[in-house]
Design an enzyme around this catalytic site. Structure first.
Site, PDB file in Angstrom:
ATOM      1  N   THR A 282       0.850  -1.063   0.066  1.00  0.00           N
ATOM      2  CA  THR A 282      -0.050  -0.048  -0.042  1.00  0.00           C
ATOM      3  C   THR A 282       0.890   1.225   0.092  1.00  0.00           C
ATOM      4  OG1 THR A 282      -0.120   0.408   2.400  1.00  0.00           O
ATOM      5  CG2 THR A 282      -1.687  -1.218   1.473  1.00  0.00           C
ATOM      6  N   ASP A 283       0.341   2.461  -0.359  1.00  0.00           N
ATOM      7  CA  ASP A 283       0.811   3.705   0.100  1.00  0.00           C
ATOM      8  C   ASP A 283       0.696   3.853   1.329  1.00  0.00           C
ATOM      9  OD1 ASP A 283       2.179   6.071  -0.175  1.00  0.00           O
ATOM     10  OD2 ASP A 283       1.029   6.840  -2.016  1.00  0.00           O
ATOM     11  N   ALA A 284       1.305   5.117   1.964  1.00  0.00           N
ATOM     12  CA  ALA A 284       1.265   5.214   3.116  1.00  0.00           C
ATOM     13  C   ALA A 284      -0.345   5.352   3.781  1.00  0.00           C
ATOM     14  CB  ALA A 284       1.722   6.698   3.540  1.00  0.00           C
TER      15      ALA A 284
END
Length: 579
Positions: A282-284
């Site tokens: 995932t991104d942040a």
């Protein structure tokens, strides 16, 4: 299950045995820990003991500091890890951004604007070398978004360009350069940023292209880079309504989720149609693009269940781990899905050879830091700057501008706020003054009302500054005006535009009718929407001495402009931008 003998892992029997043996010997808690990448917010050893020993994370990313501090931090983290860590960095601009003393080569846009594709290779090479020297083995790059919407500023400088062809060409060359350091790459942000004008850090954004158009653009980018060997893909908190509807006919609008939570995008499209066998992260997870979609207790297991193998950043480690545990216990995350994720994480580690290295060799020796900011890397940055500085327009034929023809320069700085890195956004102006003086100009730096008050001047307001500046003797004092703009924004606004120092600020180019005026952007490519009145505009792509020196050399005619630009500079052809 996962075939680790195939791309992008290419593991031999011995490495596969290590993965299988390690996974078989792990407890549930250890498997769960491997799924998380921690953002290290402290350099203290007790902190790392908790993160690495207690939580057993699979990866870390560190907050910025000098290279020596970061290297020692990573060395200690690896020394206490039961399983070697993936150590991530963000070398989007070279070494800068990952470490305070790293070399800033250029932006992705700069590399995309160079006539030499190998400048993208050089960008990846420097970034890979400098981050590998501190102990990183995983790069959250290249960025393979397509800058289709000129209003989108989150990737305004972080995309190689506005079409799939340039993105494919330059991303491959970046990957080739990065790979020489032995680091793995995580291209981002699937299913593709740049259609929406907003920033997924602060709101869920959407790639609204239809299935066929997406396949011909973003889909082609991902297919090409997957075939080229990219090992992992970062998923954006970006919804794709038409793609979701293609795989889930009849899906309700309220059920369209960002890709991080959408199994149809990760499993049907990315794993299925695109055939990606590598690691997905995932991104942040604190980005509002994700948090607005569902509550945290649901989102943590939902992201893994949807197809993400790793979860980027805890909000609260104990809470997030319990959310994942609950998702496993209630069947949201199946045993097979958990084991697939762990297998890919261990597989990526094995593909980097981490399983074969003694703990004391997972991080290079202190002497390796000599590559950071080295003469060779500065020379690369100098060469790239010379290639990339771009003349967008000069309709008034103000160039060349020399000390002989226009000796007295009024110098203006247009500055955005400092971003979360804390970088001084005004440092570029001193460099610009020094480089103009080095070229032989007499430089007079403008100061706005706030700056003058800070220096102790009383009775100064925006209208008094304008009265002082816009006087009838302006042309008697100055022969030309040069504006340097370093307007950066990231994770704070949905879009970024010029914000002048005050109402009707004196630095706004009112003076274009008085003297030849040159506007230089050191950052965003869309400034003509706010300064269409300037007749000479240059893109320099970085607020570094190398880029600014190259700009001054080209302004004076000592060097030719060779950089290119795409149509985003015309801001959708708003009236006046081409004049």
């Amino acid at each position: 299950m996962v075939d680790l003998s195939q791309a992008p892992f290419h593991l031999d029997r011995g490495a596969i045995d290590w993965v299988e043996r390690t996974a078989a010997g792990m407890t549930l808690d250890e498997k769960m820990g491997q799924l998380f990448i921690n953002l290290n917010t402290s350099f203290g050893e007790p902190y790392l003991d908790t993160v690495v020993r207690r939580y057993g994370v699979g990866g870390i990313r560190f907050m910025g500091s000098d290279s020596a501090t970061v290297q020692q931090h990573i060395r200690y983290a690896q020394s206490v890890a039961k399983i070697p860590l993936l150590v991530a960095s963000n070398p989007e601009m070279g070494g800068a951004g990952s470490i305070d003393d790293g070399t800033l080569v250029t932006t992705h846009l700069g590399a995309g604007s160079s006539p030499d594709p190998d400048d993208a290779y050089r960008l990846g090479l420097v970034g890979g070398r400098e981050t590998a020297a501190i102990g990183c083995n995983w790069a959250f790059a290249p960025i393979v978004d397509i800058h289709r919407n000129w209003r989108n500023t989150v990737i305004g400088t972080r995309s190689f360009g506005d079409n799939a062809d340039i993105v494919i060409e330059r991303a491959k060359r970046y990957f080739d350069g990065l790979s020489e350091s032995g680091s793995a790459a995580a291209m981002k942000h699937f299913p593709g940023d740049g259609v929406d004008e907003r920033d997924q850090h602060v709101v869920t954004t959407y790639n609204t292209l239809g299935y066929d158009e997406w396949n011909e653009s973003y889909g082609r980018v991902y297919r090409e880079l997957i075939a080229h060997g990219v090992q992992s893909i970062m998923i954006g908190h970006i919804g794709a309504p038409e793609l979701s509807r293609h795989f889930r006919p009849g899906i309700a609008d309220e059920d369209i989720l960002p890709a991080t939570l959408a199994p149809e995008l990760l499993q049907d499209l990315l794993r299925g149609e695109l055939g990606f066998n590598g690691l997905i992260l995932t991104d942040a997870s604190m980005m509002v693009g994700m948090t607005q979609a569902m509550k945290r207790s649901d989102a943590v297991p939902a992201a893994i269940a949807a197809g993400c193998d790793m979860f980027l950043f805890f909000r609260n480690p104990l809470e997030d781990l319990e959310y994942l545990r609950a998702g496993i216990e209630n069947g949201v995350v199946t045993e097979q899905r958990l084991d697939e994720a762990v297998t890919r994480i261990l597989g990526l580690k094995a593909s980097l050879g981490l399983h074969e290295k003694p703990k004391d060799q997972l991080v290079p020796p202190v002497q390796a830091l000599s590559v950071i900011g080295s003469d060779e890397h500065v020379e690369i940055a100098t060469t790239v700057a010379d290639h990339t500085v771009t003349l967008v327009k000069d309709t008034q034929h103000n160039l060349p501008l020399t000390p002989a023809s226009h000796p007295r320069i009024r110098l203006y700085g247009v500055t955005g706020q400092s971003d979360f890195t804390g970088t001084d956004p005004r440092g570029y102006l001193d460099i610009a003054r020094e480089e103009l003086e080095r070229a032989g100009f007499e430089v007079h730096v403008f100061k706005d009302a706030a700056q003058r008050r800070a220096e102790g001047e009383e009775g100064v307001y925006f209208h008094t500054v304008m009265a002082d500046e816009a006087s009838g003797d302006y042309t008697e004092k100055y022969d030309a005006a040069i504006v340097f703009a370093n307007v950066a924004g990231f994770a704070q606004e949905a879009t970024v535009r010029i914000r002048w120092s005050s109402p009707m600020a004196a630095e706004i180019p009112w003076y274009v009718t008085e003297v030849p005026t040159i506007f230089v952007s050191l950052n965003q490519p869309n400034h003509l929407v706010d300064v269409p009145m300037v007749k000479t505009l240059i893109h320099s792509y970085a607020p570094t001495r190398e880029a600014i020196r190259a700009t001054v050399e080209k302004i004076t005619g000592a060097s030719e402009f060779t950089g290119t630009f795409n149509d985003n500079v015309w801001c959708g052809d708003i009236w006046g931008t081409r004049l």
